[in-house]
Scaffold this active site. Structure first.
Site, PDB file in Angstrom:
ATOM      1  N   ARG A   1      13.135  22.910  65.728  1.00 21.84           N
ATOM      2  CA  ARG A   1      11.690  22.837  65.849  1.00 21.84           C
ATOM      3  C   ARG A   1      11.229  21.381  65.663  1.00 21.84           C
ATOM      4  O   ARG A   1      11.825  20.639  64.884  1.00 21.84           O
ATOM      5  CB  ARG A   1      11.094  23.728  64.764  1.00 21.84           C
ATOM      6  CG  ARG A   1       9.662  23.978  64.883  1.00 21.84           C
ATOM      7  CD  ARG A   1       9.240  25.135  63.972  1.00 21.84           C
ATOM      8  NE  ARG A   1       7.860  24.950  63.651  1.00 21.84           N
ATOM      9  CZ  ARG A   1       7.429  24.503  62.492  1.00 21.84           C
ATOM     10  NH1 ARG A   1       8.261  24.240  61.515  1.00 21.84           N
ATOM     11  NH2 ARG A   1       6.144  24.330  62.307  1.00 21.84           N
TER      12      ARG A   1
ATOM     13  N   HIS B   1       5.710  22.443  78.816  1.00 24.69           N
ATOM     14  CA  HIS B   1       4.521  23.265  79.100  1.00 24.69           C
ATOM     15  C   HIS B   1       4.122  23.212  80.566  1.00 24.69           C
ATOM     16  O   HIS B   1       3.153  22.519  80.900  1.00 24.69           O
ATOM     17  CB  HIS B   1       3.329  22.721  78.301  1.00 24.69           C
ATOM     18  CG  HIS B   1       3.451  22.835  76.824  1.00 24.69           C
ATOM     19  ND1 HIS B   1       3.022  23.935  76.125  1.00 24.69           N
ATOM     20  CD2 HIS B   1       3.951  21.982  75.899  1.00 24.69           C
ATOM     21  CE1 HIS B   1       3.239  23.755  74.832  1.00 24.69           C
ATOM     22  NE2 HIS B   1       3.803  22.577  74.675  1.00 24.69           N
TER      23      HIS B   1
ATOM     24  N   ILE C   1       5.260  18.524  73.799  1.00 27.94           N
ATOM     25  CA  ILE C   1       4.303  18.263  72.717  1.00 27.94           C
ATOM     26  C   ILE C   1       4.861  18.868  71.430  1.00 27.94           C
ATOM     27  O   ILE C   1       4.920  20.083  71.288  1.00 27.94           O
ATOM     28  CB  ILE C   1       2.926  18.892  73.037  1.00 27.94           C
ATOM     29  CG1 ILE C   1       2.407  18.393  74.392  1.00 27.94           C
ATOM     30  CG2 ILE C   1       1.924  18.586  71.918  1.00 27.94           C
ATOM     31  CD1 ILE C   1       1.239  19.197  74.931  1.00 27.94           C
ATOM     32  N   ARG C   2       5.262  18.008  70.521  1.00 29.40           N
ATOM     33  CA  ARG C   2       5.937  18.473  69.290  1.00 29.40           C
ATOM     34  C   ARG C   2       6.909  19.605  69.628  1.00 29.40           C
ATOM     35  O   ARG C   2       6.901  20.689  69.039  1.00 29.40           O
ATOM     36  CB  ARG C   2       4.927  18.898  68.225  1.00 29.40           C
ATOM     37  CG  ARG C   2       4.065  17.717  67.763  1.00 29.40           C
ATOM     38  CD  ARG C   2       3.229  18.011  66.540  1.00 29.40           C
ATOM     39  NE  ARG C   2       4.013  18.376  65.371  1.00 29.40           N
ATOM     40  CZ  ARG C   2       4.705  17.517  64.622  1.00 29.40           C
ATOM     41  NH1 ARG C   2       4.772  16.252  64.934  1.00 29.40           N
ATOM     42  NH2 ARG C   2       5.366  17.942  63.573  1.00 29.40           N
TER      43      ARG C   2
ATOM     44  N   CYS D   1       7.585  26.313  74.731  1.00 27.29           N
ATOM     45  CA  CYS D   1       7.483  25.558  73.482  1.00 27.29           C
ATOM     46  C   CYS D   1       7.509  26.471  72.256  1.00 27.29           C
ATOM     47  O   CYS D   1       8.578  26.965  71.903  1.00 27.29           O
ATOM     48  CB  CYS D   1       6.266  24.634  73.534  1.00 27.29           C
ATOM     49  SG  CYS D   1       6.374  23.280  72.361  1.00 27.29           S
TER      50      CYS D   1
ATOM     51  N   GLY E   1       1.919  26.721  71.304  1.00 28.76           N
ATOM     52  CA  GLY E   1       0.962  26.757  70.197  1.00 28.76           C
ATOM     53  C   GLY E   1       1.690  26.394  68.930  1.00 28.76           C
ATOM     54  O   GLY E   1       2.319  25.340  68.858  1.00 28.76           O
ATOM     55  N   GLU E   2       1.651  27.265  67.968  1.00 30.77           N
ATOM     56  CA  GLU E   2       2.318  27.003  66.697  1.00 30.77           C
ATOM     57  C   GLU E   2       3.130  28.250  66.330  1.00 30.77           C
ATOM     58  O   GLU E   2       2.565  29.295  66.019  1.00 30.77           O
ATOM     59  CB  GLU E   2       1.263  26.660  65.641  1.00 30.77           C
ATOM     60  CG  GLU E   2       1.818  26.406  64.277  1.00 30.77           C
ATOM     61  CD  GLU E   2       2.985  25.439  64.272  1.00 30.77           C
ATOM     62  OE1 GLU E   2       2.849  24.308  64.774  1.00 30.77           O
ATOM     63  OE2 GLU E   2       4.062  25.826  63.780  1.00 30.77           O
ATOM     64  N   SER E   3       4.448  28.109  66.373  1.00 31.98           N
ATOM     65  CA  SER E   3       5.314  29.277  66.197  1.00 31.98           C
ATOM     66  C   SER E   3       5.174  29.906  64.813  1.00 31.98           C
ATOM     67  O   SER E   3       5.259  31.126  64.671  1.00 31.98           O
ATOM     68  CB  SER E   3       6.772  28.896  66.448  1.00 31.98           C
ATOM     69  OG  SER E   3       7.183  27.873  65.565  1.00 31.98           O
TER      70      SER E   3
ATOM     71  N   GLU F   1       2.427  25.228  82.058  1.00 29.55           N
ATOM     72  CA  GLU F   1       1.068  25.775  82.154  1.00 29.55           C
ATOM     73  C   GLU F   1       0.006  24.691  82.049  1.00 29.55           C
ATOM     74  O   GLU F   1      -1.166  24.934  82.321  1.00 29.55           O
ATOM     75  CB  GLU F   1       0.849  26.863  81.082  1.00 29.55           C
ATOM     76  CG  GLU F   1       0.705  26.377  79.639  1.00 29.55           C
ATOM     77  CD  GLU F   1       2.045  26.128  78.930  1.00 29.55           C
ATOM     78  OE1 GLU F   1       3.083  26.055  79.622  1.00 29.55           O
ATOM     79  OE2 GLU F   1       2.032  25.997  77.692  1.00 29.55           O
TER      80      GLU F   1
HETATM   81  N1  GLN Z   1       5.712  22.505  67.051  1.00 28.42           N
HETATM   82  C1  GLN Z   1       5.214  23.786  67.464  1.00 28.42           C
HETATM   83  C2  GLN Z   1       5.897  24.922  66.733  1.00 28.42           C
HETATM   84  O1  GLN Z   1       6.682  24.721  65.877  1.00 28.42           O
HETATM   85  C3  GLN Z   1       5.365  23.991  68.960  1.00 28.42           C
HETATM   86  C4  GLN Z   1       4.472  23.033  69.713  1.00 28.42           C
HETATM   87  C5  GLN Z   1       3.968  23.563  71.015  1.00 28.42           C
HETATM   88  O2  GLN Z   1       4.032  24.758  71.323  1.00 28.42           O
HETATM   89  N2  GLN Z   1       3.415  22.658  71.779  1.00 28.42           N
HETATM   90  O3  GLN Z   1       5.643  26.043  67.031  1.00 28.42           O
END
Ligand code: GLN
Length: 210
Positions: free
Chosen positions: A111, A189, A140-141, A82, A50-52, A191
């Site tokens: 990151r 990922h 993904i990112r 991630c 997700g987004e940390s 999942e």
């Molecule tokens: N770029 C996201 C972060 O900094 C991580 C991306 C992801 O979990 N797919 O948390």
């Protein structure tokens, strides 16, 4: 009565549903958790992708940072994918200055490391402890591990050429799956791919710790 361990999936933000499904497919009881009282009673915890920075902020808002740090320090099995890897790392490069760490992994992660070349990257990776051929890794990112302490085992690294011949650029050779004791993290990922073998590996750790 159901018996056996229960794995929580931190359900503040991110791909919670996918992790719950992957854990259940590997025969684990899995529940979303968002309160300290719920974190106290699970036998293991998944921190989703997700987004940390968002998860970090919500962990603070809901007073979950200390309970979670305490359980991880106490040996609770944890798996982060991630954004989850970023949260479990002891140090983050290119994070937000107020971003909080849970610890558990003596690693420095960068990151959005892949995002400097391409937003996403896929490759087949051999993962230590996962039998039956390489794992399809979807980044993904994603972060990568820039430095790992002596107690950290590298489970997988990016190959120098992607499976479809892509050039991974500066990602080549970077560690993207690690384990330290009961804590596992992947920059990718599993999942999202329907391949349950990384979750099965984590399930083994949870059963072994119980
Ligand atoms: N770029 C996201 C972060 O900094 C991580 C991306 C992801 O979990 N797919 O948390």
């Amino acid at each position: 009565m159901e018996s056996g361990p229960t794995v929580g999936v931190l359900a503040l933000q991110g791909d919670v549903r996918e992790h719950l499904a992957a854990l259940r497919a590997s025969g684990m009881r899995a529940v979303p958790v968002r309160r300290a009282s719920e974190i106290e009673v699970v036998d293991g915890l998944v921190i989703p992708g997700g987004e940390s920075t968002t998860m970090s902020r919500l962990l603070g808002v809901f007073d979950l940072l200390e309970p979670l740090r305490a359980r991880i320090a106490d040996g609770m099995p944890a798996y982060g994918s991630c954004a989850g890897m970023i949260l479990l790392a002891s140090e983050v490069l290119d994070g937000r200055p107020d971003q909080q760490q849970l610890g558990g992994l003596d690693v420095v992660v960068r990151r959005n490391a892949f995002g400097r070349q391409v937003d996403s990257f896929e490759s087949d990776l051999d993962v230590v402890g996962v039998e039956g051929g390489p794992v399809r890794a979807v980044f993904i990112r994603a972060p990568w591990v820039e430095k790992a302490g002596a107690d950290v085992e590298v489970l997988a690294s990016v190959p120098s050429v992607g499976s479809e011949g892509q050039d991974p650029g500066a990602a080549a050779g970077r560690a993207v799956a690690v384990r330290q004791g009961n804590v596992v993290a992947t920059a990718f990922h599993p999942e999202l791919t329907g391949d349950g073998r990384v979750h099965a590996l984590f399930a083994e750790i949870v059963r072994g710790a119980g």
